[in-house]
Design a protein around this motif. Structure first.
Motif, PDB file in Angstrom:
ATOM      1  N   ALA A 113       0.831  -1.204   0.000  1.00 53.35           N
ATOM      2  CA  ALA A 113       0.000   0.000   0.000  1.00 53.35           C
ATOM      3  C   ALA A 113       0.865   1.253   0.000  1.00 53.35           C
ATOM      4  CB  ALA A 113      -0.911  -0.004   1.235  1.00 53.35           C
ATOM      5  N   ASN A 114       0.239   2.367  -0.415  1.00 53.79           N
ATOM      6  CA  ASN A 114       0.860   3.686  -0.300  1.00 53.79           C
ATOM      7  C   ASN A 114       0.290   4.362   0.930  1.00 53.79           C
ATOM      8  OD1 ASN A 114       2.481   3.675  -2.659  1.00 53.79           O
ATOM      9  ND2 ASN A 114       0.648   3.988  -3.897  1.00 53.79           N
ATOM     10  N   ASP A 115       1.131   4.572   1.930  1.00 54.96           N
ATOM     11  CA  ASP A 115       0.673   5.139   3.202  1.00 54.96           C
ATOM     12  C   ASP A 115      -0.006   6.494   2.979  1.00 54.96           C
ATOM     13  OD1 ASP A 115       0.322   5.467   5.946  1.00 54.96           O
ATOM     14  OD2 ASP A 115       2.270   6.451   6.184  1.00 54.96           O
ATOM     15  N   GLY A 116      -1.233   6.603   3.494  1.00 55.62           N
ATOM     16  CA  GLY A 116      -1.973   7.852   3.386  1.00 55.62           C
ATOM     17  C   GLY A 116      -2.740   8.007   2.095  1.00 55.62           C
ATOM     18  N   LYS A 117      -2.482   7.085   1.138  1.00 53.43           N
ATOM     19  CA  LYS A 117      -3.196   7.159  -0.141  1.00 53.43           C
ATOM     20  C   LYS A 117      -4.275   6.094  -0.231  1.00 53.43           C
ATOM     21  CE  LYS A 117      -2.683   7.300  -5.147  1.00 53.43           C
ATOM     22  NZ  LYS A 117      -1.778   7.146  -6.310  1.00 53.43           N
ATOM     23  N   ASP A 118      -3.879   4.801  -0.180  1.00 51.48           N
ATOM     24  CA  ASP A 118      -4.897   3.747  -0.225  1.00 51.48           C
ATOM     25  C   ASP A 118      -4.848   2.846   1.005  1.00 51.48           C
ATOM     26  OD1 ASP A 118      -2.569   2.422  -0.821  1.00 51.48           O
ATOM     27  OD2 ASP A 118      -3.301   1.449  -2.632  1.00 51.48           O
ATOM     28  N   ALA A 119      -4.156   3.294   2.053  1.00 52.72           N
ATOM     29  CA  ALA A 119      -4.122   2.585   3.349  1.00 52.72           C
ATOM     30  C   ALA A 119      -3.353   3.428   4.343  1.00 52.72           C
ATOM     31  CB  ALA A 119      -3.470   1.215   3.202  1.00 52.72           C
ATOM     32  N   LEU A 120      -3.496   3.096   5.613  1.00 58.55           N
ATOM     33  CA  LEU A 120      -2.632   3.655   6.659  1.00 58.55           C
ATOM     34  C   LEU A 120      -1.653   2.575   7.079  1.00 58.55           C
ATOM     35  CD1 LEU A 120      -4.877   5.683   9.152  1.00 58.55           C
ATOM     36  CD2 LEU A 120      -3.459   6.538   7.273  1.00 58.55           C
ATOM     37  N   ILE A 121      -0.364   2.890   7.038  1.00 59.10           N
ATOM     38  CA  ILE A 121       0.650   1.978   7.551  1.00 59.10           C
ATOM     39  C   ILE A 121       1.034   2.476   8.938  1.00 59.10           C
ATOM     40  CG2 ILE A 121       2.945   1.001   7.207  1.00 59.10           C
ATOM     41  CD1 ILE A 121       2.596   1.397   4.219  1.00 59.10           C
ATOM     42  N   THR A 122       0.746   1.663   9.926  1.00 64.55           N
ATOM     43  CA  THR A 122       0.897   2.079  11.319  1.00 64.55           C
ATOM     44  C   THR A 122       1.997   1.258  11.988  1.00 64.55           C
ATOM     45  OG1 THR A 122      -0.451   2.622  13.274  1.00 64.55           O
ATOM     46  CG2 THR A 122      -0.788   0.452  12.290  1.00 64.55           C
ATOM     47  N   PRO A 123       2.656   1.774  13.041  1.00 63.61           N
ATOM     48  CA  PRO A 123       3.765   1.040  13.658  1.00 63.61           C
ATOM     49  C   PRO A 123       3.369  -0.360  14.132  1.00 63.61           C
ATOM     50  CG  PRO A 123       3.753   3.304  14.439  1.00 63.61           C
ATOM     51  CD  PRO A 123       2.499   3.122  13.632  1.00 63.61           C
ATOM     52  N   LEU A 124       4.334  -1.262  14.110  1.00 63.12           N
ATOM     53  CA  LEU A 124       4.114  -2.623  14.604  1.00 63.12           C
ATOM     54  C   LEU A 124       3.736  -2.609  16.076  1.00 63.12           C
ATOM     55  CD1 LEU A 124       7.156  -4.447  12.970  1.00 63.12           C
ATOM     56  CD2 LEU A 124       4.774  -5.038  12.565  1.00 63.12           C
ATOM     57  N   GLY A 125       2.975  -3.617  16.496  1.00 63.50           N
ATOM     58  CA  GLY A 125       2.646  -3.777  17.916  1.00 63.50           C
ATOM     59  C   GLY A 125       1.290  -3.207  18.273  1.00 63.50           C
ATOM     60  N   VAL A 126       0.891  -3.466  19.508  1.00 64.27           N
ATOM     61  CA  VAL A 126      -0.445  -3.098  19.993  1.00 64.27           C
ATOM     62  C   VAL A 126      -0.696  -1.601  19.891  1.00 64.27           C
ATOM     63  CG1 VAL A 126      -1.980  -3.104  21.993  1.00 64.27           C
ATOM     64  CG2 VAL A 126      -0.541  -5.101  21.532  1.00 64.27           C
ATOM     65  N   ASP A 127       0.251  -0.793  20.373  1.00 65.32           N
ATOM     66  CA  ASP A 127       0.049   0.666  20.368  1.00 65.32           C
ATOM     67  C   ASP A 127      -0.087   1.204  18.950  1.00 65.32           C
ATOM     68  OD1 ASP A 127       0.142   0.649  23.104  1.00 65.32           O
ATOM     69  OD2 ASP A 127       2.239   1.290  23.242  1.00 65.32           O
ATOM     70  N   GLY A 128       0.677   0.634  18.032  1.00 70.00           N
ATOM     71  CA  GLY A 128       0.584   1.067  16.641  1.00 70.00           C
ATOM     72  C   GLY A 128      -0.764   0.736  16.034  1.00 70.00           C
ATOM     73  N   ILE A 129      -1.272  -0.469  16.326  1.00 68.99           N
ATOM     74  CA  ILE A 129      -2.587  -0.875  15.815  1.00 68.99           C
ATOM     75  C   ILE A 129      -3.668   0.059  16.353  1.00 68.99           C
ATOM     76  CG2 ILE A 129      -4.313  -2.727  15.788  1.00 68.99           C
ATOM     77  CD1 ILE A 129      -1.899  -4.700  16.101  1.00 68.99           C
ATOM     78  N   VAL A 130      -3.594   0.341  17.643  1.00 65.68           N
ATOM     79  CA  VAL A 130      -4.561   1.252  18.276  1.00 65.68           C
ATOM     80  C   VAL A 130      -4.510   2.619  17.605  1.00 65.68           C
ATOM     81  CG1 VAL A 130      -5.126   2.500  20.403  1.00 65.68           C
ATOM     82  CG2 VAL A 130      -4.555   0.076  20.509  1.00 65.68           C
ATOM     83  N   ALA A 131      -3.285   3.141  17.401  1.00 62.60           N
ATOM     84  CA  ALA A 131      -3.130   4.481  16.821  1.00 62.60           C
ATOM     85  C   ALA A 131      -3.710   4.557  15.411  1.00 62.60           C
ATOM     86  CB  ALA A 131      -1.647   4.865  16.821  1.00 62.60           C
ATOM     87  N   GLY A 132      -3.477   3.519  14.600  1.00 62.75           N
ATOM     88  CA  GLY A 132      -3.970   3.528  13.229  1.00 62.75           C
ATOM     89  C   GLY A 132      -5.485   3.498  13.163  1.00 62.75           C
TER      90      GLY A 132
END
Length: 398
Positions: A342-361
């Motif tokens: 994916a292209n971050d911010g274009k057709d998906a959000l790429i968020t940091p690995l791990g629980v906190d990253g998943i929550v943030a995304g």
């Protein structure tokens, strides 16, 4: 005269690799190529999707053991194979504990093939091209006669633990190595840099038309029990790599922050009991649901508000592309091959690995409906079809 091609894999159970195999088989020009399909076990929910073109070879009782438990292998009277499987399990578990490997499963599979090689029969027919579609490739390398031999890579090699010396010997038997993405190729070549000259990329062949048609063929009734909630869907095997344990912990944090969500997992696997226990422990029975095995996951993706891939690592996750084809706002973790998905911010959000990253995304999309809508609209402007990849396969045959 038609060129003779052999394609070998394990079975057609529900999975990304198996869906990719169906995509490949649907794309081949059978007017010009005679294709034999060798499945070690004639089973799997995708069997009904097999096209008419390839000739399915008879199931071999010895090769079928690679999809059976040790106890079943013993019941079937395949004692030498059972002994090699026990030895492989013992050795991989011992090495795994010694080297503190989080997931020694790849070692177990690798040694299972390595030790059982002397007991495996050879095919008598000779082919122009033999393809091993699912790792490991001892069968193609040693038990098949072919002018050219090719092995596929669907895995991120930076995140698996294997016996490198044994693995290298296996790859050296092949004429060509095919990775399903540039990132898969790069992580493989970091481990085996001197195999660069015979490594190439052929992406998983995916038809947007097929995905959209399948999405209309079923229903997702289980997801309608909790009206009003934001529906999150993830698809994949219940395995360590897919990170669903982290998804459950992320769900707990999101609920604690006041978000009204329902998160559904479509898939099955060895970690089901462990994940159900974690759901109960975190009191998420009304928020997080394991839907189990579904032959057609597309209606569930279509019924979602957000698609999330919380993986620790991936080779090339077909499900991400399928969610994009269905116009969904997608959140994926920043595993090593994420930028090929994916292209971050274009057709998906790429968020940091791990629980906190998943929550943030996920929180970012829940808080920003405009961003969510933009990601969804952008997917409708992109052609995700790649049926032209089949030309690369033809170049290998010819």
């Amino acid at each position: 005269m038609k060129k003779k091609v052999l394609i070998a894999s394990f079975d057609l159970a529900i999975g990304g690799v198996e869906r990719s195999l169906i995509g490949l088989l649907n794309s081949i020009d059978y007017q010009n190529y005679e294709v034999d399909l060798m499945l070690f076990k004639h089973e799997g929910e995708f069997f009904s999707l097999l096209p008419e073109g390839p000739r399915l070879l008879p199931e071999d009782p010895i090769y079928s053991t690679f999809r059976k438990s040790i106890s079943q292998i013993v019941k079937d009277g395949q004692y030498p194979i059972a002994a090699t499987r026990l030895l492989a399990k013992f050795k991989s578990n011992f090495e795994g504990k010694l080297k503190r490997v989080e997931e020694p499963g790849y070692l177990t599979i690798q040694y299972g093939w390595e030790f059982s090689r002397p007991f495996l029969p050879q095919l008598t027919k000779e082919y122009d091209l033999a393809i091993g579609f699912l790792w490991p490739h001892y069968f193609i390398g040693e038990k098949v006669k072919a002018k050219r031999k090719v092995g596929w890579i669907h895995t991120d090699y930076s995140n698996i633990f294997i016996d490198k010396r044994t693995e290298y010997k296996m790859w050296k038997q092949l004429d060509q190595i095919v990775a399903v993405s540039e990132e898969c190729s790069n992580t493989f070549l970091e481990v085996f840099p001197d195999l660069k000259k015979k490594t190439m990329v052929i992406e998983n062949i995916l038809s947007p038309e097929f995905v959209k048609q399948q999405a209309e063929l079923g229903s997702a009734l289980e997801m309608k029990k909790y009206p009003g909630k934001t529906v999150i869907v993830s698809v994949g095997r219940l395995s360590h790599a897919k990170g669903f344990d982290q998804a459950i912990r992320a769900c707990r944090q999101l609920v604690d922050k006041g978000y009204d969500i329902a998160w559904y997992i479509v898939g099955y696997g060895s970690l089901k009991t462990e994940l159900l226990h974690l759901i109960k422990e975190l009191k998420l029975e009304d928020y997080f649901f394991l839907l189990g095995k579904k032959t057609n996951p597309y209606p569930y993706i279509k019924a979602s508000d957000i698609y999330v891939q919380p993986s620790r690592y991936e080779g090339k996750a077909v499900t991400i592309r399928e969610a994009q084809i269905l116009g969904k706002p997608v959140v994926i973790t920043n595993f090593p091959t994420a930028k090929s998905q994916a292209n971050d911010g274009k057709d998906a959000l790429i968020t940091p690995l791990g629980v906190d990253g998943i929550v943030a995304g996920i929180q970012r999309l829940l808080e920003n409906p405009l961003l969510k809508d933009t990601l969804s609209k952008n997917t409708t402007k992109i052609d995700y079809g790649n049926e032209q990849e089949i030309q690369k396969l033809y170049s290998l045959i010819n």
